[in-house]
Every structure is written in C-alpha cells, then in structure tokens.
Design a protein around this motif. Structure first.
Motif, PDB file in Angstrom:
ATOM      1  N   VAL A  38       0.751  -1.145  -0.512  1.00  0.00           N
ATOM      2  CA  VAL A  38       0.217  -0.126  -0.315  1.00  0.00           C
ATOM      3  C   VAL A  38       0.278   1.203   0.318  1.00  0.00           C
ATOM      4  O   VAL A  38       0.689   2.560  -0.544  1.00  0.00           O
ATOM      5  CB  VAL A  38      -0.874   0.266   1.300  1.00  0.00           C
ATOM      6  N   LEU A  39       1.928   1.044   0.929  1.00  0.00           N
ATOM      7  CA  LEU A  39       2.511   2.944   1.184  1.00  0.00           C
ATOM      8  C   LEU A  39       4.154   2.251   0.124  1.00  0.00           C
ATOM      9  O   LEU A  39       4.843   3.733  -0.100  1.00  0.00           O
ATOM     10  CB  LEU A  39       3.291   2.337   2.246  1.00  0.00           C
ATOM     11  N   ASP A  40       3.791   1.244  -0.646  1.00  0.00           N
ATOM     12  CA  ASP A  40       5.119   1.146  -2.135  1.00  0.00           C
ATOM     13  C   ASP A  40       6.479   1.829  -1.356  1.00  0.00           C
ATOM     14  O   ASP A  40       7.291   2.349  -1.536  1.00  0.00           O
ATOM     15  CB  ASP A  40       4.691   2.092  -2.913  1.00  0.00           C
ATOM     16  N   LEU A  41       7.265   0.434  -0.320  1.00  0.00           N
ATOM     17  CA  LEU A  41       8.390   0.444   0.953  1.00  0.00           C
ATOM     18  C   LEU A  41       8.888  -0.739   0.615  1.00  0.00           C
ATOM     19  O   LEU A  41       8.706  -1.781  -0.279  1.00  0.00           O
ATOM     20  CB  LEU A  41       7.925   0.987   2.254  1.00  0.00           C
ATOM     21  N   THR A  42      10.365  -0.294   0.587  1.00  0.00           N
ATOM     22  CA  THR A  42      11.120  -2.014   0.953  1.00  0.00           C
ATOM     23  C   THR A  42      10.643  -2.573   1.994  1.00  0.00           C
ATOM     24  O   THR A  42      10.874  -1.506   3.178  1.00  0.00           O
ATOM     25  CB  THR A  42      12.541  -0.669   0.430  1.00  0.00           C
ATOM     26  N   ASP A  43      11.351  -3.544   2.592  1.00  0.00           N
ATOM     27  CA  ASP A  43      10.730  -4.389   3.571  1.00  0.00           C
ATOM     28  C   ASP A  43      11.770  -3.276   4.925  1.00  0.00           C
ATOM     29  O   ASP A  43      11.250  -3.398   5.901  1.00  0.00           O
ATOM     30  CB  ASP A  43      12.055  -5.603   3.397  1.00  0.00           C
ATOM     31  N   GLY A  44      12.679  -3.005   4.589  1.00  0.00           N
ATOM     32  CA  GLY A  44      14.048  -2.936   5.278  1.00  0.00           C
ATOM     33  C   GLY A  44      13.520  -1.105   5.706  1.00  0.00           C
ATOM     34  O   GLY A  44      13.284  -0.588   7.339  1.00  0.00           O
ATOM     35  N   ASN A  45      13.046   0.132   4.963  1.00  0.00           N
ATOM     36  CA  ASN A  45      12.252   1.304   5.194  1.00  0.00           C
ATOM     37  C   ASN A  45      11.040   1.100   6.004  1.00  0.00           C
ATOM     38  O   ASN A  45      11.400   1.730   7.222  1.00  0.00           O
ATOM     39  CB  ASN A  45      11.956   1.924   3.881  1.00  0.00           C
ATOM     40  N   LEU A  46      10.192  -0.463   5.847  1.00  0.00           N
ATOM     41  CA  LEU A  46       8.745   0.028   6.282  1.00  0.00           C
ATOM     42  C   LEU A  46       9.267  -0.466   7.918  1.00  0.00           C
ATOM     43  O   LEU A  46       8.781  -0.638   8.860  1.00  0.00           O
ATOM     44  CB  LEU A  46       8.170  -1.221   5.879  1.00  0.00           C
ATOM     45  N   ALA A  47      10.178  -1.402   8.252  1.00  0.00           N
ATOM     46  CA  ALA A  47      10.883  -2.033   8.797  1.00  0.00           C
ATOM     47  C   ALA A  47      11.177  -0.697  10.140  1.00  0.00           C
ATOM     48  O   ALA A  47      11.034  -0.878  11.661  1.00  0.00           O
ATOM     49  CB  ALA A  47      12.009  -2.989   9.424  1.00  0.00           C
ATOM     50  N   SER A  48      12.022  -0.262   9.444  1.00  0.00           N
ATOM     51  CA  SER A  48      12.780   0.911   9.812  1.00  0.00           C
ATOM     52  C   SER A  48      11.920   1.532  10.932  1.00  0.00           C
ATOM     53  O   SER A  48      11.900   2.525  12.130  1.00  0.00           O
ATOM     54  CB  SER A  48      13.686   1.483   9.674  1.00  0.00           C
ATOM     55  N   HIS A  49      10.527   2.592   9.939  1.00  0.00           N
ATOM     56  CA  HIS A  49       9.218   3.443  10.280  1.00  0.00           C
ATOM     57  C   HIS A  49       8.961   2.939  11.362  1.00  0.00           C
ATOM     58  O   HIS A  49       7.773   2.756  12.271  1.00  0.00           O
ATOM     59  CB  HIS A  49       8.606   3.970   9.553  1.00  0.00           C
ATOM     60  N   VAL A  50       8.650   0.720  11.319  1.00  0.00           N
ATOM     61  CA  VAL A  50       7.676   0.705  12.574  1.00  0.00           C
ATOM     62  C   VAL A  50       7.945   0.331  13.196  1.00  0.00           C
ATOM     63  O   VAL A  50       7.392   0.314  14.857  1.00  0.00           O
ATOM     64  CB  VAL A  50       7.016  -0.673  11.811  1.00  0.00           C
ATOM     65  N   ALA A  51       9.335   0.054  13.648  1.00  0.00           N
ATOM     66  CA  ALA A  51      10.325   0.491  15.146  1.00  0.00           C
ATOM     67  C   ALA A  51      10.498   1.364  15.980  1.00  0.00           C
ATOM     68  O   ALA A  51      10.169   1.625  16.592  1.00  0.00           O
ATOM     69  CB  ALA A  51      11.168   0.105  14.337  1.00  0.00           C
ATOM     70  N   ALA A  52       9.968   2.751  15.271  1.00  0.00           N
ATOM     71  CA  ALA A  52       9.896   3.816  15.585  1.00  0.00           C
ATOM     72  C   ALA A  52       8.882   4.182  16.171  1.00  0.00           C
ATOM     73  O   ALA A  52       8.598   4.611  17.243  1.00  0.00           O
ATOM     74  CB  ALA A  52      10.632   4.907  14.873  1.00  0.00           C
ATOM     75  N   LEU A  53       7.460   3.856  15.199  1.00  0.00           N
ATOM     76  CA  LEU A  53       6.369   4.014  15.753  1.00  0.00           C
ATOM     77  C   LEU A  53       6.838   2.700  16.797  1.00  0.00           C
ATOM     78  O   LEU A  53       5.448   3.201  18.140  1.00  0.00           O
ATOM     79  CB  LEU A  53       5.472   3.444  15.101  1.00  0.00           C
ATOM     80  N   GLU A  54       6.602   1.823  17.044  1.00  0.00           N
ATOM     81  CA  GLU A  54       7.198   1.144  18.050  1.00  0.00           C
ATOM     82  C   GLU A  54       7.254   0.994  19.144  1.00  0.00           C
ATOM     83  O   GLU A  54       7.002   0.670  20.469  1.00  0.00           O
ATOM     84  CB  GLU A  54       6.742  -0.425  17.867  1.00  0.00           C
ATOM     85  N   LYS A  55       8.614   1.871  18.759  1.00  0.00           N
ATOM     86  CA  LYS A  55       9.136   1.860  20.602  1.00  0.00           C
ATOM     87  C   LYS A  55       8.309   3.459  20.787  1.00  0.00           C
ATOM     88  O   LYS A  55       8.296   3.270  22.185  1.00  0.00           O
ATOM     89  CB  LYS A  55      10.644   2.988  20.322  1.00  0.00           C
ATOM     90  N   ALA A  56       7.808   4.251  20.481  1.00  0.00           N
ATOM     91  CA  ALA A  56       6.856   5.293  21.027  1.00  0.00           C
ATOM     92  C   ALA A  56       5.679   4.850  21.472  1.00  0.00           C
ATOM     93  O   ALA A  56       4.703   5.183  22.452  1.00  0.00           O
ATOM     94  CB  ALA A  56       6.303   6.270  19.614  1.00  0.00           C
ATOM     95  N   GLU A  57       4.931   2.796  21.073  1.00  0.00           N
ATOM     96  CA  GLU A  57       3.905   2.585  21.883  1.00  0.00           C
ATOM     97  C   GLU A  57       3.042   2.594  21.124  1.00  0.00           C
ATOM     98  O   GLU A  57       1.468   3.660  21.843  1.00  0.00           O
ATOM     99  CB  GLU A  57       3.953   2.519  23.437  1.00  0.00           C
ATOM    100  N   TYR A  58       3.556   3.703  20.092  1.00  0.00           N
ATOM    101  CA  TYR A  58       1.544   3.409  19.138  1.00  0.00           C
ATOM    102  C   TYR A  58       1.470   2.679  17.796  1.00  0.00           C
ATOM    103  O   TYR A  58       0.450   2.852  17.589  1.00  0.00           O
ATOM    104  CB  TYR A  58       2.317   4.543  18.113  1.00  0.00           C
ATOM    105  N   VAL A  59       2.033   1.531  17.972  1.00  0.00           N
ATOM    106  CA  VAL A  59       2.222   0.355  17.125  1.00  0.00           C
ATOM    107  C   VAL A  59       2.528  -1.021  17.798  1.00  0.00           C
ATOM    108  O   VAL A  59       4.109  -1.620  18.682  1.00  0.00           O
ATOM    109  CB  VAL A  59       2.125   0.367  15.924  1.00  0.00           C
TER     110      VAL A  59
END
Length: 97
Positions: A38-59
């Motif tokens: 949906v967001l047209d991302l690479t595996d690494g790009n998605l993983a790093s941004h989701v990790a930031a949101l997970e660290k913030a406890e948003y995801v």
C-alpha cells in the motif's frame, strides 16, 4: 502560548510513519506485506519506521508463523490512535485561520 506548529507530534513527521498510522487507523490490523504494498516501501524502510512507532508505543507488532512462513501484522495501540487523532486535529486547526 505555544504556536500550533510546535504541538505537532514528531513521531509522525516522516511521510512513511504518517502513512503507516493512516493505514492502521483505517484497518484493525494490517500485514507487513499489505502495508509494504500500500505504501510502496522496501522491507527495510517499512521495518525501520514501524520500529520507531513501536518504540513510541503507537504500534503493536504481532509476529507468528503460519506453517513454516513468518507472518507479521501491525495494529495501532490506544495511545497511538489518540496521538494520531491529536496530530490530525492540530493539522486541521492550522488549516483554519
């Protein structure tokens, strides 16, 4: 009094994190592959941004195996939904003079 621009949530500054949260707000849960497509991302790009949101406890990240295949899904947490809603509210206030 703080100017509204300074009250925007820095966790959503990047377009990818903004996109991830938007998709998660519209869906109860989304798989890694669906979000990547949906967001047209690479595996690494998605993983790093989701990790930031997970660290913030948003995801919340749920990893499991279906057969021998890994399956990762994401959901927005209650804190993430509230923070994103506040971010959108602030953006709307900036749009209205």
């Amino acid at each position: 009094m703080k100017h509204l621009i300074h009250t925007l949530n820095k966790a959503f500054d990047h377009r990818v994190r903004l996109g991830v949260m938007a998709v998660l707000m519209a869906n109860e849960s989304v798989s890694f592959n669906d979000l990547k497509e949906v967001l047209d991302l690479t595996d690494g790009n998605l993983a790093s941004h989701v990790a930031a949101l997970e660290k913030a406890e948003y995801v919340h990240v749920n990893k499991q195996f279906i057969g021998k295949k890994p399956n990762t899904t994401y959901t927005a947490t209650a804190a993430g939904k509230a923070a994103f809603q506040q971010h959108l509210s602030t953006l709307e206030k900036l749009l209205r003079p």
